[in-house]
Design a protein around this motif. Structure first.
Motif, PDB file in Angstrom:
ATOM      1  N   ASN A 214       0.854  -1.185   0.000  1.00  0.00           N
ATOM      2  CA  ASN A 214       0.000   0.000   0.000  1.00  0.00           C
ATOM      3  C   ASN A 214       0.896   1.243   0.000  1.00  0.00           C
ATOM      4  N   PHE A 215       1.323   1.637  -1.194  1.00  0.00           N
ATOM      5  CA  PHE A 215       2.246   2.764  -1.314  1.00  0.00           C
ATOM      6  C   PHE A 215       1.607   4.072  -0.857  1.00  0.00           C
ATOM      7  N   GLU A 216       0.320   4.225  -1.069  1.00  0.00           N
ATOM      8  CA  GLU A 216      -0.361   5.451  -0.663  1.00  0.00           C
ATOM      9  C   GLU A 216      -0.275   5.643   0.844  1.00  0.00           C
ATOM     10  N   PHE A 217      -0.408   4.538   1.579  1.00  0.00           N
ATOM     11  CA  PHE A 217      -0.310   4.596   3.038  1.00  0.00           C
ATOM     12  C   PHE A 217       1.079   5.064   3.466  1.00  0.00           C
ATOM     13  N   LEU A 218       2.106   4.539   2.812  1.00  0.00           N
ATOM     14  CA  LEU A 218       3.479   4.941   3.144  1.00  0.00           C
ATOM     15  C   LEU A 218       3.720   6.413   2.829  1.00  0.00           C
ATOM     16  N   GLU A 219       3.286   6.840   1.654  1.00  0.00           N
ATOM     17  CA  GLU A 219       3.495   8.234   1.260  1.00  0.00           C
ATOM     18  C   GLU A 219       2.736   9.194   2.165  1.00  0.00           C
TER      19      GLU A 219
ATOM     20  N   ILE B 248       6.794   8.912   4.043  1.00  0.00           N
ATOM     21  CA  ILE B 248       7.922   8.116   3.562  1.00  0.00           C
ATOM     22  C   ILE B 248       8.140   8.380   2.069  1.00  0.00           C
ATOM     23  N   THR B 249       9.382   8.609   1.694  1.00  0.00           N
ATOM     24  CA  THR B 249       9.744   8.858   0.304  1.00  0.00           C
ATOM     25  C   THR B 249       9.976   7.542  -0.424  1.00  0.00           C
ATOM     26  N   LEU B 250       9.422   7.415  -1.638  1.00  0.00           N
ATOM     27  CA  LEU B 250       9.599   6.225  -2.457  1.00  0.00           C
ATOM     28  C   LEU B 250      10.551   6.532  -3.604  1.00  0.00           C
ATOM     29  N   SER B 251      11.282   5.510  -4.062  1.00  0.00           N
ATOM     30  CA  SER B 251      12.197   5.701  -5.181  1.00  0.00           C
ATOM     31  C   SER B 251      11.421   6.106  -6.419  1.00  0.00           C
ATOM     32  N   LYS B 252      12.059   6.835  -7.306  1.00  0.00           N
ATOM     33  CA  LYS B 252      11.383   7.374  -8.477  1.00  0.00           C
ATOM     34  C   LYS B 252      11.389   6.404  -9.661  1.00  0.00           C
ATOM     35  N   ASP B 253      11.991   5.222  -9.486  1.00  0.00           N
ATOM     36  CA  ASP B 253      11.939   4.222 -10.556  1.00  0.00           C
ATOM     37  C   ASP B 253      10.622   3.455 -10.463  1.00  0.00           C
ATOM     38  N   ASN B 254      10.507   2.386 -11.190  1.00  0.00           N
ATOM     39  CA  ASN B 254       9.258   1.625 -11.214  1.00  0.00           C
ATOM     40  C   ASN B 254       9.104   0.644 -10.066  1.00  0.00           C
ATOM     41  N   ASN B 255      10.060   0.614  -9.151  1.00  0.00           N
ATOM     42  CA  ASN B 255       9.996  -0.335  -8.035  1.00  0.00           C
ATOM     43  C   ASN B 255       9.443   0.271  -6.751  1.00  0.00           C
ATOM     44  N   TYR B 256       9.397   1.611  -6.682  1.00  0.00           N
ATOM     45  CA  TYR B 256       8.799   2.305  -5.534  1.00  0.00           C
ATOM     46  C   TYR B 256       9.372   1.816  -4.202  1.00  0.00           C
ATOM     47  N   ILE B 257      10.685   1.704  -4.125  1.00  0.00           N
ATOM     48  CA  ILE B 257      11.316   1.230  -2.903  1.00  0.00           C
ATOM     49  C   ILE B 257      11.320   2.360  -1.873  1.00  0.00           C
TER      50      ILE B 257
ATOM     51  N   LYS C  78      21.017   0.162   8.248  1.00  0.00           N
ATOM     52  CA  LYS C  78      21.653  -0.183   9.524  1.00  0.00           C
ATOM     53  C   LYS C  78      20.687  -0.072  10.695  1.00  0.00           C
ATOM     54  N   THR C  79      19.624   0.726  10.522  1.00  0.00           N
ATOM     55  CA  THR C  79      18.675   0.931  11.630  1.00  0.00           C
ATOM     56  C   THR C  79      17.233   0.604  11.245  1.00  0.00           C
ATOM     57  N   MET C  80      16.947   0.507   9.947  1.00  0.00           N
ATOM     58  CA  MET C  80      15.607   0.293   9.390  1.00  0.00           C
ATOM     59  C   MET C  80      14.694   1.503   9.592  1.00  0.00           C
ATOM     60  N   GLU C  81      15.294   2.656   9.984  1.00  0.00           N
ATOM     61  CA  GLU C  81      14.518   3.882  10.145  1.00  0.00           C
ATOM     62  C   GLU C  81      14.332   4.530   8.783  1.00  0.00           C
ATOM     63  N   SER C  82      13.108   4.959   8.494  1.00  0.00           N
ATOM     64  CA  SER C  82      12.809   5.611   7.222  1.00  0.00           C
ATOM     65  C   SER C  82      13.313   7.044   7.239  1.00  0.00           C
ATOM     66  N   ASN C  83      12.986   7.781   6.188  1.00  0.00           N
ATOM     67  CA  ASN C  83      13.367   9.197   6.150  1.00  0.00           C
ATOM     68  C   ASN C  83      12.600  10.020   7.175  1.00  0.00           C
ATOM     69  N   VAL C  84      11.546   9.434   7.763  1.00  0.00           N
ATOM     70  CA  VAL C  84      10.814  10.087   8.851  1.00  0.00           C
ATOM     71  C   VAL C  84      11.373   9.550  10.167  1.00  0.00           C
ATOM     72  N   LYS C  85      11.990  10.394  10.946  1.00  0.00           N
ATOM     73  CA  LYS C  85      12.623   9.974  12.190  1.00  0.00           C
ATOM     74  C   LYS C  85      11.597   9.327  13.114  1.00  0.00           C
TER      75      LYS C  85
ATOM     76  N   GLY D 153      10.439  -6.098   7.267  1.00  0.00           N
ATOM     77  CA  GLY D 153       9.887  -7.161   6.440  1.00  0.00           C
ATOM     78  C   GLY D 153       9.833  -6.806   4.970  1.00  0.00           C
ATOM     79  N   VAL D 154       8.944  -7.475   4.257  1.00  0.00           N
ATOM     80  CA  VAL D 154       8.905  -7.377   2.795  1.00  0.00           C
ATOM     81  C   VAL D 154       8.510  -5.992   2.296  1.00  0.00           C
ATOM     82  N   ILE D 155       7.907  -5.176   3.148  1.00  0.00           N
ATOM     83  CA  ILE D 155       7.519  -3.823   2.751  1.00  0.00           C
ATOM     84  C   ILE D 155       8.750  -3.025   2.308  1.00  0.00           C
ATOM     85  N   CYS D 156       9.936  -3.406   2.794  1.00  0.00           N
ATOM     86  CA  CYS D 156      11.165  -2.680   2.472  1.00  0.00           C
ATOM     87  C   CYS D 156      11.544  -2.795   0.996  1.00  0.00           C
ATOM     88  N   GLY D 157      11.028  -3.788   0.300  1.00  0.00           N
ATOM     89  CA  GLY D 157      11.428  -4.015  -1.086  1.00  0.00           C
ATOM     90  C   GLY D 157      10.583  -3.327  -2.121  1.00  0.00           C
ATOM     91  N   GLY D 158       9.539  -2.598  -1.709  1.00  0.00           N
ATOM     92  CA  GLY D 158       8.664  -1.980  -2.695  1.00  0.00           C
ATOM     93  C   GLY D 158       8.043  -3.032  -3.595  1.00  0.00           C
TER      94      GLY D 158
END
Length: 320
Positions: free
Chosen positions: A253-258, A262-271, A277-284, A290-295
């Protein structure tokens, strides 16, 4: 408003692992899950067998004993259910999270039932909830299925299975063995490279002998009540059809992340953006596990190699 050190979204295996680590480190937490416990696994086909062996699906070093080296769906459900109940984990089922909002240095997590206040959020929602659509006329018909549970309803029916992944191959073989007339429609030139090695000879042989018809480099152009139109490399083909089982994959659910920032990659994979090293997103304070990390690279992360995320995240929370 309920206040916790950590709010975990998703009660799949990785969400459960995060809860276990929070409990071990003395962090107050709650797990919010919109469906049943391990909802994605619950929605797997009844007879599904995992690719991984049972020890690679274990969490928190709690032994997973199965009848065979590779456990099935029911054994996995039993294992994760017992882990959650025997450890008395704080999990709220059937409570969908609607929004995550950061106000100053804290988060307000809004669910269908109440609001939560926390400094740390872990998103471990997987990718199984939103199917990738065919986007063809007729896809809205009741005979089109984007999830597959069991073969019995398709016995003595003309069934089109779309896709060439493990789920599509398993469905095609099971439906054929239960008396369905199966046709596979595959966008690529071959059965998927990641199909389980012990299943591949079976599907290859069934296609070669003509028991299961397969159209490669092809796709469905239109779905009608009693037939489908297939676009093949040479021409369009129309065949009788009672059901379409479109197992073309799923997406997070990319809309939920955005909406959570959370920033998604601009390619077609939406990573999604996160610190490996910490699994912390761009939002502190907002972590991914889990698998959500792979877009859309849904083959990149799975239970076996993302179990460690729980320990990484909770150690960072405790130490910061």
């Amino acid at each position: 408003m309920t206040t916790k050190d950590v709010i975990i979204i998703g009660a799949g295996p990785i969400g459960i692992a995060c809860a276990l680590e929070c409990k071990k480190k003395g962090l107050s937490y709650i797990v919010l899950e919109k469906g049943a416990l391990t909802n994605s696994l619950f929605n797997y086909p009844l007879n599904m067998t995992f690719f991984s062996t049972s020890e690679k699906l274990e969490i928190n070093s709690i032994p997973f004993i199965s009848n065979n080296p590779k456990p099935n769906r029911n054994e996995a459900l039993e294992y994760y259910r017992r882990v959650a109940t025997s450890n008395e984990l704080h999990i709220n089922l059937y409570e969908k999270v609607l929004a995550i909002e950061k106000v100053n240095n804290e988060f307000i997590v809004t669910s269908e039932k109440q609001n939560y206040n926390t400094k740390n959020v872990i998103i471990a929602t997987g990718f199984y909830d939103i199917p990738k659509l065919l986007n063809v006329p007729g896809e809205e018909l009741p005979k089109v299925n984007h999830y597959y549970k069991e073969a019995h309803p398709f016995s003595m029916q003309n069934v089109a299975v779309v896709g060439a992944s493990n789920s599509a191959v398993d469905a095609a073989l099971e439906i054929w063995r239960k008396g369905g007339n199966v046709t596979m429609i595959v966008r690529g030139a071959n059965i998927g490279e990641r199909v389980k090695y012990w299943v591949r000879p079976d599907i290859d042989n069934r296609i070669e002998e003509g028991s299961i018809k397969a159209y490669f480099n092809s796709e469905i152009k239109e779905i009608e009540q009693d037939k489908i139109v297939i676009k093949t490399p040479k021409k369009e083909v129309t065949i009788p059809n009672d059901y379409v089982v479109a197992l073309t994959g799923y997406r997070p659910n990319f809309e939920f992340l955005e909406n959570a920032g959370i920033t998604l990659s601009k390619d077609n994979n939406y990573i999604p953006t996160y610190n490996g090293k910490t699994m912390e997103s761009n939002v502190k304070g907002l972590y991914l596990a889990g698998v959500i990390c792979g877009g859309l690279e849904t083959h990149k992360w799975f239970i076996e190699n993302s179990r460690i995320h729980a320990k990484i995240i909770t150690e960072h929370i405790v130490n910061k």
